[in-house]
Design a protein around this motif. Structure first.
Motif, PDB file in Angstrom:
ATOM      1  N   LYS A   1      80.608  -6.814  53.481  1.00 28.23           N
ATOM      2  CA  LYS A   1      79.540  -5.839  53.184  1.00 28.23           C
ATOM      3  C   LYS A   1      79.989  -4.392  53.322  1.00 28.23           C
ATOM      4  CE  LYS A   1      76.625  -8.195  55.495  1.00 28.23           C
ATOM      5  NZ  LYS A   1      75.682  -8.526  56.523  1.00 28.23           N
TER       6      LYS A   1
ATOM      7  N   VAL B   1      76.003 -11.093  43.898  1.00 21.32           N
ATOM      8  CA  VAL B   1      75.595 -10.558  45.190  1.00 21.32           C
ATOM      9  C   VAL B   1      76.198  -9.181  45.453  1.00 21.32           C
ATOM     10  CG1 VAL B   1      75.776 -10.955  47.684  1.00 21.32           C
ATOM     11  CG2 VAL B   1      75.094 -12.797  46.185  1.00 21.32           C
TER      12      VAL B   1
ATOM     13  N   SER C   1      65.887 -14.539  63.198  1.00 18.15           N
ATOM     14  CA  SER C   1      66.287 -13.785  62.010  1.00 18.15           C
ATOM     15  C   SER C   1      67.814 -13.659  61.969  1.00 18.15           C
ATOM     16  CB  SER C   1      65.639 -12.400  62.101  1.00 18.15           C
ATOM     17  OG  SER C   1      66.017 -11.665  60.997  1.00 18.15           O
ATOM     18  N   GLY C   2      68.374 -13.918  60.798  1.00 19.05           N
ATOM     19  CA  GLY C   2      69.835 -13.807  60.655  1.00 19.05           C
ATOM     20  C   GLY C   2      70.576 -15.048  61.104  1.00 19.05           C
TER      21      GLY C   2
ATOM     22  N   LYS D   1      69.162 -19.279  57.835  1.00 18.68           N
ATOM     23  CA  LYS D   1      68.198 -20.179  57.164  1.00 18.68           C
ATOM     24  C   LYS D   1      68.242 -20.006  55.641  1.00 18.68           C
ATOM     25  CE  LYS D   1      64.768 -18.299  59.386  1.00 18.68           C
ATOM     26  NZ  LYS D   1      65.459 -17.256  60.133  1.00 18.68           N
ATOM     27  N   SER D   2      68.159 -18.759  55.185  1.00 19.71           N
ATOM     28  CA  SER D   2      68.147 -18.515  53.727  1.00 19.71           C
ATOM     29  C   SER D   2      69.447 -18.967  53.095  1.00 19.71           C
ATOM     30  CB  SER D   2      67.947 -17.033  53.435  1.00 19.71           C
ATOM     31  OG  SER D   2      66.722 -16.629  53.935  1.00 19.71           O
ATOM     32  N   THR D   3      70.542 -18.699  53.798  1.00 14.12           N
ATOM     33  CA  THR D   3      71.841 -19.111  53.251  1.00 14.12           C
ATOM     34  C   THR D   3      71.877 -20.631  53.142  1.00 14.12           C
ATOM     35  OG1 THR D   3      72.736 -17.216  54.425  1.00 14.12           O
ATOM     36  CG2 THR D   3      74.318 -18.781  53.543  1.00 14.12           C
TER      37      THR D   3
END
Ligand code: ATP
Length: 722
Positions: A45, A251, A511-512, A515-517
């Protein structure tokens, strides 16, 4: 052989490190593309550290040292390319020091020249200097020799190109005939006027007019078809590639840059069709004109060639300058474009946080720089280009001036002088077009380079993959690790998970925690860095995306709503969906409520990005879109985060009634209490698994969150877990 460091442009701001590495590797003879490096290493990033760049170089057999440099003496002793740290936030490649100047190639801006003072101001005292190269290892890793995509495209159009050359040749022959006829007519005017009546002369001219007109029309039509072909081919290949590229390709890329690249195909086809063929023909005609001029007068030909030499040399210098300005301009243009897209996409946030000034300043800085470069380009090309134009202007005068002496001493006729003058003018024109074609070809190369970066991206297309015909049985993640970039920490670690046919699974965690990944991997949107994701025992990577999408529906965190009617936004072109099915889906997702306030019900046009809808309404539409096709598995990432508790419970209960298995990420534990299994994530790992009762008994992270009645998202990632 003296090698040159070739400029490679970075696509994104965090890519300056690997782009500098790509330039140095190519300079050292390791032919590797930026694409390959990006695919292998990803881009962290915040960009790369010098150690990471050193590690990449080492992988290609290049040993380097990171040095802290105190003064310019170092560059006097080591006057060869190396990577240097710039403005404490950027990498550029140092090329060499020449007297009081330093040349660098900046991955964002191209070749740059700085005075010593300017250089010292920017240079952040760190350099990555090349020590040695293991030639054997370097060769092993080089990209295979690339095919020239542009030539391949041209080759498929042989017939059109031949026809185009044919027509242009005929047109040029006509042009060549006019000065010859003029000379004959002037020198034999007595004979002609007695042999031909004015009517016959008129008819002959009319015939020439008609033939010339027909040839021109045919030529224009062929050029149009040619342009059409290129436009279609380039754009369709581009779009097909875009559609087949995996999500992680996008991305790290900005929307502005992608749009900019897609527009380049228009410029390419224009340059190709307008310049390429005419240039080939112009070369033939330059030779024909030249022989004709020599046959009229050698002395005048020498005068003419001297003038042309001035034109050619000045045009060449002009072209080189033009090219370097164009490269810089292109890089800035793309930056300005990117800022604008970001601004328009995030206008609401920009206004809310009062970031107008920041955006304006960024835009203004780049725009001013772009204008400055444009100005410099026009000034330099005006000064140098003026030499060519003035020489062209003065040439006829010079020819007539010298020619009249030829007439007076009987070595030249009046007709020959007039004709020579016309031919020399015609001779200069193709030479100038050849020179400008040269600059167009350079431009074409830059444009095509940007486009091919995407066209050459290696991906397995759906055609090469296996169909998933049988019904969904299970998805299994086996020892899955995942990281966004080789130099970033693992976001998912050692994940083993099986999602069966009739299960309702919830994923929770701070958070972080990944989960989304994780759900993106389950949905096949990302591929694991190691381990496997299997559908019915088959590797997800080897299955057609289309067949996966037809079985799995995904609702992501920020669903996109498109500029079409509400109904189309839900159906998304899916066929075979009955009215009953549609009405049930909109009822279950509570979309039916929305239409009451819309003027044209389900046919109401939604504005781009769903700007005339609330966040909760957009989420409801996305849920309806996912359930309407009755998928075999549904994956939802915080699908109801913008909804009130009552609506959320209503929708989740309805979704649970469907037969299909579902995987839901949620921060609100009360909505997932009755799910068959809850997966608890923490720092990229699954730390707990089981139903609500079992997890509560465990007294681990889940029970902590639940009992404390704290939303999962509030918990710090560093908390100890049981
Ligand atoms: N595109 C990306 N590039 C690099 N790192 C990323 C990217 N997306 C997410 N990450 C990182 O991966 C880690 C896991 O992110 P993820 O979004 O999967 O977590 P999450 O549990 O869903 O978080 P949240 O509950 O806040 O949505 C975070 O450290 C995040 O910074």
């Amino acid at each position: 052989m003296v090698r040159k460091v070739k400029f490679i442009e970075q696509s994104e701001h965090s890519e300056c490190g690997i782009t500098s590495v790509a330039m140095i590797l190519n300079y050292l003879g390791v032919h590797i593309s930026l694409n390959t490096l990006r695919d292998c290493y990803g881009v962290p990033k915040g960009g790369n550290t010098p150690f990471q760049l050193q590690a990449i170089l080492r992988d290609f057999g290049v040993e380097s040292s990171g040095l802290r440099i105190k003064d310019m003496q170092f560059f006097k002793e080591n006057n060869r390319p190396c990577i240097i740290f710039w403005d404490n936030k950027h990498y550029v490649v140092f090329l060499k020091k020449v007297n009081n100047h330093v040349l660098v190639v900046d991955p964002a801006l191209g070749y740059r020249k700085y005075t010593l003072e300017e250089f010292e101001e920017h240079f952040s005292n760190i350099a990555l200097v090349i020590n040695s190269i293991d030639e054997k290892k370097a060769k092993e890793y080089s990209d295979e020799k690339k095919k020239n995509g542009l030539l391949e495209l041209i080759k498929t159009q042989k017939i059109k190109i031949l026809a185009l050359i044919g027509f242009t040749l005929l047109i040029q022959f006509f042009a060549l005939g006019i000065p010859i006829i003029t000379q004959r007519a002037v020198d034999n005017y007595k004979l002609l006027s007695s042999d031909l009546t004015p009517f016959e002369i008129f008819v002959s001219i009319l015939a020439v007019f008609v033939i010339y007109y027909v040839l021109q029309v045919f030529r224009t039509l062929i050029v149009a078809r040619f342009q059409n072909y290129f436009q279609k081919n380039l754009m369709t290949s581009f779009m097909k590639k875009i559609m087949s590229l995996p999500l992680n390709f996008f991305v790290n890329r900005s929307t502005g840059d992608m749009i900019f690249r897609s527009n380049l195909s228009t410029y390419i086809q224009q340059l190709l069709s307008s310049q390429l063929v005419t240039t080939v023909i112009d070369v033939v005609f330059v030779i024909a004109y030249f022989s004709l001029m020599v046959s009229y007068s050698k002395r005048l030909t020498v005068v003419c060639m001297a003038g042309i030499a001035v034109i050619v040399v000045s045009s060449f210098i002009n072209t080189k300058k033009y090219q370097s300005f164009t490269d810089k301009e292109l890089a800035l243009h793309s930056k300005v474009h990117r800022t604008l897209v970001e601004l328009f996409e995030g206008m609401e946030t920009v206004k809310s946080v009062g970031a107008e000034k920041q955006f304006y300043n960024e835009w203004e800085a780049n725009f001013n720089e772009q204008l400055k470069i444009q100005m410099d380009k026009n000034r330099i090309t005006g000064i140098i280009g003026g030499v060519a134009t003035t020489s062209q202007f003065i040439m006829p005068l010079l020819i007539i001036g010298i020619g009249i002496y030829g007439i007076s001493n009987g070595t030249l006729t009046i007709g020959e002088l007039i004709s020579f003058n016309a031919i020399s003018a015609a001779f200069v024109t193709p030479i100038i077009t050849i020179m400008s074609a040269f600059s167009s070809i350079l431009l074409l190369r830059s444009y095509f380079g940007k486009l091919s970066e995407i066209l050459e991206q290696k991906v397995m297309t759906d055609e090469e993959k296996e169909e998933l015909n049988e019904p969904y049985e299970y998805i299994e993640l086996k020892n899955v690790d995942f990281q966004y970039s080789k130099f970033e920490k693992m976001v998912l670690k050692d994940i083993n998970l099986k999602i069966g046919k009739n299960e309702k699974i919830a994923i929770v965690g701070p958070s972080g925690s990944g989960k989304s990944t994780l759900v993106k991997l389950i949905a096949g949107l990302y591929s694991p860095s190691s381990g496997q994701v299997l559908v019915n025992g088959k590797n997800m990577n080897e299955l057609k995306q289309e067949s996966i999408r037809s079985k799995i529906s995904v609702v992501n965190q920020n669903p996109a709503i498109f500029n079409m009617s509400l109904k189309d936004n839900i159906l998304m072109n899916k066929e075979g969906i009955s009215d009953e099915q549609f009405l049930k889906a909109v009822d279950d997702a509570k979309v039916a409520e929305i239409i009451q306030s819309l003027p044209m019900g389900y046919m109401t046009q939604i504005s781009e990005g769903g700007l005339n809808l609330s966040g909760g309404q957009m989420q409801r539409i996305a849920i309806a879109r996912a359930i309407v096709k009755k998928p075999e598995l549904i994956i939802m990432d915080e699908p109801t985060s913008a909804l009130d508790n009552i609506s959320e419970n209503y929708i989740m209960n309805r979704v649970k009634e469907y037969e299909f298995p579902c995987v839901v990420v949620s921060h609100r534990l009360n909505t997932i209490q009755h799910f068959d299994r809850v997966i608890v994530m923490h720092q990229g790992r699954i730390v707990e698994e089981g139903n609500h009762e079992k997890l509560m008994k465990n007294q681990g992270l889940y029970s902590y969150i639940y009992s404390g009645n704290i939303e999962v998202g509030d918990i710090e990632g560093g908390m100890a877990v049981g």
